[in-house]
Enzyme design. Structure first.
Site, mmCIF file in Angstrom:
data_model
loop_
_atom_site.group_PDB
_atom_site.id
_atom_site.type_symbol
_atom_site.label_atom_id
_atom_site.label_comp_id
_atom_site.label_asym_id
_atom_site.label_seq_id
_atom_site.Cartn_x
_atom_site.Cartn_y
_atom_site.Cartn_z
ATOM 1 N N ARG A 11 -2.879 -14.191 30.138
ATOM 2 C CA ARG A 11 -4.736 -14.390 30.088
ATOM 3 C C ARG A 11 -4.199 -16.174 30.465
ATOM 4 N NH1 ARG A 11 -3.352 -12.707 24.593
ATOM 5 N NH2 ARG A 11 -4.884 -10.870 24.053
ATOM 6 N N LYS A 43 -3.665 -15.994 21.533
ATOM 7 C CA LYS A 43 -4.641 -15.286 21.001
ATOM 8 C C LYS A 43 -4.866 -14.963 19.619
ATOM 9 C CE LYS A 43 -8.902 -11.941 21.662
ATOM 10 N NZ LYS A 43 -9.631 -11.369 22.338
ATOM 11 N N HIS A 78 -8.127 -12.047 35.252
ATOM 12 C CA HIS A 78 -7.971 -10.425 34.515
ATOM 13 C C HIS A 78 -7.155 -9.447 35.033
ATOM 14 C CE1 HIS A 78 -8.025 -10.984 29.556
ATOM 15 N NE2 HIS A 78 -8.130 -10.006 29.749
ATOM 16 N N ARG A 80 -3.806 -9.207 34.453
ATOM 17 C CA ARG A 80 -2.888 -9.094 33.982
ATOM 18 C C ARG A 80 -3.364 -7.317 33.766
ATOM 19 N NH1 ARG A 80 -2.463 -10.532 28.026
ATOM 20 N NH2 ARG A 80 -3.564 -9.228 26.737
ATOM 21 N N HIS A 85 -1.455 -7.321 21.726
ATOM 22 C CA HIS A 85 -2.736 -6.526 21.304
ATOM 23 C C HIS A 85 -2.342 -6.039 19.809
ATOM 24 C CE1 HIS A 85 -3.730 -4.365 25.200
ATOM 25 N NE2 HIS A 85 -4.705 -6.067 24.978
ATOM 26 N N TYR A 141 -5.311 2.210 28.559
ATOM 27 C CA TYR A 141 -4.274 1.981 30.917
ATOM 28 C C TYR A 141 -4.347 3.538 30.908
ATOM 29 C CZ TYR A 141 -4.190 -3.304 29.709
ATOM 30 O OH TYR A 141 -4.587 -4.106 29.491
#
Length: 347
Positions: free
Chosen positions: A204, A229, A294, A297, A320, A329
């Site tokens: 990120r 995050k 982004h 990423r 995640h 994805y």
């Protein structure tokens, strides 16, 4: 926090100008808005003129009023609760602003009398009426749920507050050829290295800018991402090619505290400047897609999947919490799609 906002015309486009004295928290609030820019000619931060931003900066009629005295006191208590739980300053500001909107709407009603039906009315008569997005509605629901979990006497049943149905949007992905063009567009070693590290490690923007030289472990060929995050640490593999690039960059730029510093020694590079670097790269390559940082990423994750990397490892690399987040994805990977033959070819 003293600030004001108004609609301006900048380069023949309507924008929202936000005026405030030097204030880190306010600057972060503005930077959270996509497309936030600093105008050197007008000496002001400005953001896109959208309904969400008009609400965020008190430019909608409803948001110009204040909550009741009880509401103001509860918002302060809510802020203190979030801070004690170590929520980031940007999350505290976002959630308290969202709660303020809700309590302004019910300023004439005691908070302990608010019910689940009132949340539905608010969603219909304010969120939907003002055409606020589902993601913004979800943000407000998060704030309401978290707030009422901290209130002892309430008629709200937190578990029955429903979130809006999420739109199933696919992540935006570049081809490997497009990524290569972008990463080779700049001759400036710092600019080239920053974009390359984001893609090669799937970072990120904030994670890149928070890196320190000690986070690059050249012995183990890993990058340590601290307090990312969700306040989680994680490690990602370091490409040997990126390590060589980082060594060349370090010899030339000699950063002191952050790996990538701005013009002021010891201060991290600014996100808006990094966005400008990407914009310049897009202009040089002629890529017309509305690429953001982004996207790099997303492209990293998709290219890993297409090269055969297990989805569980990709989940770990991206940080995640849920495998469902990573599974998206699989819907943009073209590896299996390219093996499908169209019946049109047999006609």
């Amino acid at each position: 926090m003293n600030w004001s906002a108004k609609i301006i015309t900048h380069k023949k486009v309507k924008r929202i100008a936000v005026y405030f004295e030097q204030n880190i928290r306010m600057q972060e609030k503005v930077k959270e808005c996509e497309g936030a820019q600093w105008s050197t000619t007008k000496a002001v931060w400005h953001v896109e003129d959208t309904i969400e931003n008009r609400f965020r900066f008190d430019l909608l009629p409803h948001s110009q009023s204040l909550p009741s005295r009880e509401g103001i006191e509860q918002i302060e208590k809510f802020k203190n609760h979030l801070r004690s739980q170590r929520y980031s300053s940007s999350t505290v500001a976002t959630y308290s602003d969202a709660l303020k909107s809700f309590l302004v709407f019910y300023r004439e009603k005691p908070i302990n009398e608010i019910t689940n039906e009132d949340v539905i009315i608010y969603n219909n008569d304010y969120i939907l009426k003002n055409k606020l997005s589902a993601s913004y509605q979800n943000q407000i629901v998060n704030a309401i749920k978290l707030f009422f979990q901290t209130i002892r006497e309430t008629k709200i049943v937190v578990d029955k507050i429903h979130r809006p149905k999420r739109a199933k949007l696919l992540p935006n992905v570049l081809s490997k050829e497009e990524v290569k063009l972008l990463l080779e567009a700049h001759s400036n070693i710092k600019h080239k290295t920053m974009l390359s590290v984001i893609y090669s490690c799937g970072l990120r923007c904030g994670e890149l800018l928070a890196l320190k030289p000690a986070d690059i472990d050249s012995k183990r060929n890993i990058v340590l991402l601290k307090n990312s995050k969700g306040k989680k640490d994680r490690i990602v593999p370091l490409s040997p090619k990126i390590l060589d690039m980082l060594r060349d960059y370090y010899k030339i730029c000699k950063p002191k505290y952050y790996l990538f510093e701005g013009q002021t020694e010891g201060r991290a590079y600014e996100a808006r400047s990094l966005q400008l670097i990407l914009k310049q790269a897009l202009k040089k390559t002629g890529i017309k897609k509305p690429v953001t940082l982004h996207w790099l990423r997303h492209s990293y994750a998709t290219h890993l999947l297409e090269s055969g990397t297990d989805l569980r490892y990709i989940q770990e690399l991206l940080g995640h919490n849920s495998s469902k987040t990573t599974e998206i994805y699989t819907h943009v990977s073209t590896k299996n799609l390219q093996q499908i033959k169209s019946p049109f070819d047999d006609l």
